[in-house]
Design an enzyme around this catalytic site. Structure first.
Site, PDB file in Angstrom:
ATOM      1  N   ASP A  89     -39.375 122.285  53.557  1.00  0.00           N
ATOM      2  CA  ASP A  89     -38.797 120.947  53.499  1.00  0.00           C
ATOM      3  C   ASP A  89     -38.316 120.467  54.861  1.00  0.00           C
ATOM      4  O   ASP A  89     -38.255 121.237  55.834  1.00  0.00           O
ATOM      5  CB  ASP A  89     -37.625 120.922  52.500  1.00  0.00           C
ATOM      6  CG  ASP A  89     -36.749 122.156  52.579  1.00  0.00           C
ATOM      7  OD1 ASP A  89     -36.771 122.827  53.629  1.00  0.00           O
ATOM      8  OD2 ASP A  89     -36.047 122.469  51.614  1.00  0.00           O
ATOM      9  N   ASN A 139     -26.169 124.828  43.747  1.00  0.00           N
ATOM     10  CA  ASN A 139     -26.444 124.176  42.465  1.00  0.00           C
ATOM     11  C   ASN A 139     -27.787 124.633  41.871  1.00  0.00           C
ATOM     12  O   ASN A 139     -28.264 124.077  40.905  1.00  0.00           O
ATOM     13  CB  ASN A 139     -26.436 122.650  42.628  1.00  0.00           C
ATOM     14  CG  ASN A 139     -27.529 122.160  43.575  1.00  0.00           C
ATOM     15  OD1 ASN A 139     -28.321 122.957  44.079  1.00  0.00           O
ATOM     16  ND2 ASN A 139     -27.575 120.875  43.816  1.00  0.00           N
ATOM     17  N   HIS A 141     -30.739 124.680  43.514  1.00  0.00           N
ATOM     18  CA  HIS A 141     -31.974 124.065  44.017  1.00  0.00           C
ATOM     19  C   HIS A 141     -32.797 125.073  44.817  1.00  0.00           C
ATOM     20  O   HIS A 141     -32.262 126.011  45.407  1.00  0.00           O
ATOM     21  CB  HIS A 141     -31.688 122.788  44.825  1.00  0.00           C
ATOM     22  CG  HIS A 141     -31.062 122.986  46.176  1.00  0.00           C
ATOM     23  ND1 HIS A 141     -30.129 122.129  46.701  1.00  0.00           N
ATOM     24  CD2 HIS A 141     -31.242 123.935  47.139  1.00  0.00           C
ATOM     25  CE1 HIS A 141     -29.787 122.527  47.906  1.00  0.00           C
ATOM     26  NE2 HIS A 141     -30.434 123.625  48.190  1.00  0.00           N
ATOM     27  N   GLU A 154     -33.777 119.396  43.345  1.00  0.00           N
ATOM     28  CA  GLU A 154     -32.406 119.371  42.851  1.00  0.00           C
ATOM     29  C   GLU A 154     -32.385 119.486  41.329  1.00  0.00           C
ATOM     30  O   GLU A 154     -33.422 119.305  40.678  1.00  0.00           O
ATOM     31  CB  GLU A 154     -31.745 118.064  43.289  1.00  0.00           C
ATOM     32  CG  GLU A 154     -31.658 117.913  44.794  1.00  0.00           C
ATOM     33  CD  GLU A 154     -30.536 118.719  45.434  1.00  0.00           C
ATOM     34  OE1 GLU A 154     -30.130 118.397  46.545  1.00  0.00           O
ATOM     35  OE2 GLU A 154     -30.062 119.703  44.819  1.00  0.00           O
TER      36      GLU A 154
HETATM   37  C1  F6R Z   1     -33.985 125.243  53.093  1.00  0.00           C
HETATM   38  C2  F6R Z   1     -34.002 124.977  51.661  1.00  0.00           C
HETATM   39  C3  F6R Z   1     -32.788 125.052  50.829  1.00  0.00           C
HETATM   40  C4  F6R Z   1     -31.882 126.223  51.187  1.00  0.00           C
HETATM   41  C5  F6R Z   1     -30.647 126.209  50.303  1.00  0.00           C
HETATM   42  C6  F6R Z   1     -29.685 127.303  50.671  1.00  0.00           C
HETATM   43  O1  F6R Z   1     -35.265 125.116  53.646  1.00  0.00           O
HETATM   44  O2  F6R Z   1     -35.016 124.675  51.171  1.00  0.00           O
HETATM   45  O3  F6R Z   1     -33.180 125.150  49.484  1.00  0.00           O
HETATM   46  O4  F6R Z   1     -32.579 127.419  51.014  1.00  0.00           O
HETATM   47  O5  F6R Z   1     -29.994 124.981  50.419  1.00  0.00           O
HETATM   48  O6  F6R Z   1     -29.163 127.069  51.927  1.00  0.00           O
HETATM   49  P1  F6R Z   1     -28.240 128.182  52.656  1.00  0.00           P
HETATM   50  O7  F6R Z   1     -29.143 129.313  52.950  1.00  0.00           O
HETATM   51  O8  F6R Z   1     -27.769 127.501  53.904  1.00  0.00           O
HETATM   52  O9  F6R Z   1     -27.160 128.524  51.708  1.00  0.00           O
END
Ligand code: F6R
Length: 531
Positions: A67, A136, A138, A143
């Site tokens: 992403d 959450n 995702h 989401e």
């Molecule tokens: C990042 C992504 C997100 C993160 C998620 C966890 O490319 O796709 O889904 O993996 O938000 O983020 P952290 O690792 O910062 O807790």
């Protein structure tokens, strides 16, 4: 879903890097799906080391990132483009032409998404996809309640994700409100998936991965239908129940905590001997193990813990390796810490200061106890560090303390001291309301002094004002020494609420946050569970 439980973040990163490298070794032309965020950083670091030492060669691989924020300039230092450059690409022998990240600068995001999806297909699909997980649930930026069948698309970030990611930006306002993300269908088409989870903030969502359900409000649960997913998580993220035990002179309190949810509380009388106390803990643990998936025990005990053993004055513990004894008899990893420290930990995790990183708990009782929390952890202490009741506030004619010193704060600010001072004043003022209550009851207590205060007794008011001065002087010293975000007061007298706190605040700096414990005597067992 296979689960690999690691001791900590480093071990998680090491294991993930090992699997990632093995994929490249088996298939040097692998197509790799990459994630950003804080979780994979350790894995990338390890891979860089492996690349530098010649263990893994990136020259043949093609990568597709999950992403990118939208809109965002590539050279913005929070873009995932910059993230990948800084955390991996510019340190390894990868062909940058074969790395792909959705273009956050595009004027035509719909077309960008279609092309991205096409490029993944043309590359032969993703062999190994790395995923982090949002608090959450995702994955990528899919989401809660996202379409199950979506491919790469433009999506809006939820408030909770914006809040969680605000830590990387100046403020939540700076976080882009949209992102281009691989869809669930894109992710599910990867041949193999490694899902990484680290830290207690992920424990709620990891628990959802470990049960049987699939739930679109927790998108990661869809991974349960994928044939080859490995969840690598550290212990903090792995939700097993934890048992907290708070040993007191009168009773032992138990609390079972799952993640940060309190599932069970109980209280039994404290038996007399050490053996009986240990038996009680073991028996209760065995009973609770049948009902909850207890993974660890934390014990809060009075006394001084030094060199792995505890010695207490009001319990028969002498150089006792209490945690080892309990661990051996329950087969569960067991930690112990001072009970006041545990209570402070309980306050910052479960109380009304959960928004703080640094607090000091001050418990006003027979003595004055407390614990210091720094960065949401018990301040590493040895022997008497954190014994705030023994801050010396009067050097000249200080009152004698049981610790051997003179002028310790608890000789002035404890409830016992408050009552002693009130008895003294009552005796000196036979006509006062305070003395009438004293004669009527044959004793005084915090509550009885407040009864006199409610009747506007000037003698009681004077004692109270002096008590507040004593309290304030110690609190000010603590604030100066530790600079906490808040000072939490606990103990029976704090149940008087505003009657105590309002006049106390007048004697303290305006910007010093004072809170009354909402957990009171439950804080110890809850905090112990989190050891
Ligand atoms: C990042 C992504 C997100 C993160 C998620 C966890 O490319 O796709 O889904 O993996 O938000 O983020 P952290 O690792 O910062 O807790």
């Amino acid at each position: 879903m296979r689960v690999i439980l690691c001791e900590n973040y480093d071990e998680m990163s090491e294991k993930a890097a090992g699997m990632f490298a093995a994929q490249i070794t088996l298939k040097p032309e692998s197509v790799l799906g990459l994630a950003t965020g804080s979780t994979p950083v350790g894995m990338y670091k390890r891979l860089i080391e492996m690349n530098k030492s010649g263990t893994v060669d990136f020259s043949g691989v093609t990568t597709f990132n999950l992403d990118e924020y939208y809109p965002i300039k590539r050279d913005n230092n929070q873009s995932y483009f910059t993230f990948m450059k800084d955390n991996l690409f510019s340190h390894i022998n990868i062909d940058l032409k074969k790395t792909h990240i959705p273009n956050g600068e595009t004027k035509n995001p719909v077309k960008e998404c279609e092309q991205y999806e096409k490029m993944i297909r043309q590359a032969g699909g993703v062999d190994l996809q790395i995923l982090g997980i949002g608090q959450n649930g995702h994955i990528g930026f899919n989401e809660p309640d996202a379409s199950l069948n979506s491919f790469t698309h433009l999506t809006s970030l939820t408030d909770s994700t914006i809040k969680a990611n605000a830590r990387f930006f100046e403020s939540a306002n700076e976080v882009p409100k949209q992102a281009i993300t691989m869809g669930i269908a894109t992710i599910m088409s990867a041949k193999k998936i490694i899902l990484l989870a680290s830290g207690a903030s992920k424990s709620r969502v990891v628990a959802e991965l470990l049960n049987d359900g699939i739930n679109t409000s927790i998108p990661a649960t869809l991974l349960k239908t994928h044939p080859d997913v490995v969840l690598i998580c550290d212990k903090d993220a792995y939700l097993g129940a934890k048992l907290g035990v708070d040993i007191g002179g009168t009773n032992i309190k138990f609390a079972v905590v799952e993640g940060e949810n309190v599932k069970y509380k109980a209280c039994v009388d404290t038996p007399k001997t050490t053996d009986e106390i240990i038996d009680t803990i073991v028996k209760e643990t065995k009973k609770l193990k049948k009902e909850y998936k207890i993974k660890a025990i934390g014990i809060g005990t009075p006394g001084v813990i030094s060199g792995g053993t505890v010695t207490a004055t009001n319990l028969p513990f002498k150089d006792l390796a209490l945690d080892v004894e309990v661990a051996q008899r329950t087969d569960l990893p067991t930690n112990m810490d001072n009970d006041a420290n545990c209570a402070a930990l309980g306050e910052v995790i479960f109380g009304n200061t959960t928004d703080c990183d640094n607090i000091v708990l001050v418990t006003l009782g027979t003595g004055v106890g407390g614990g210091v929390i720094v960065n949401r952890q018990i301040m590493a202490s040895n022997k008497s560090a954190g014994e705030i009741g023994h801050i010396i506030i009067d050097m000249k004619d200080g009152r004698e303390c049981a610790c051997g010193e003179k002028g310790c704060w608890e000789q002035y600010a404890s409830i016992s001291a408050f009552v002693k001072d009130a008895v003294h004043a009552a005796n000196a003022n036979p006509d006062s309301v305070l003395n009438k209550i004293y004669e009527r009851e044959g004793r005084l207590s915090g509550r009885l002094i407040f009864e006199a205060l409610n009747e506007k007794c000037p003698v009681a008011e004077e004692v109270f004002d002096q008590y507040l001065e004593y309290l304030a002087v110690g609190i000010k010293s603590i604030a100066m020494a530790f600079g906490p975000d808040a000072i939490v007061l606990a103990g029976g007298i704090t149940k008087e609420g505003d009657k105590l706190i309002k006049p106390l605040r007048k004697k303290l700096p305006k910007d010093l946050r004072i809170e009354v414990s909402t957990l009171q005597s439950d804080a110890g067992s809850l905090g112990a569970a989190m050891l």
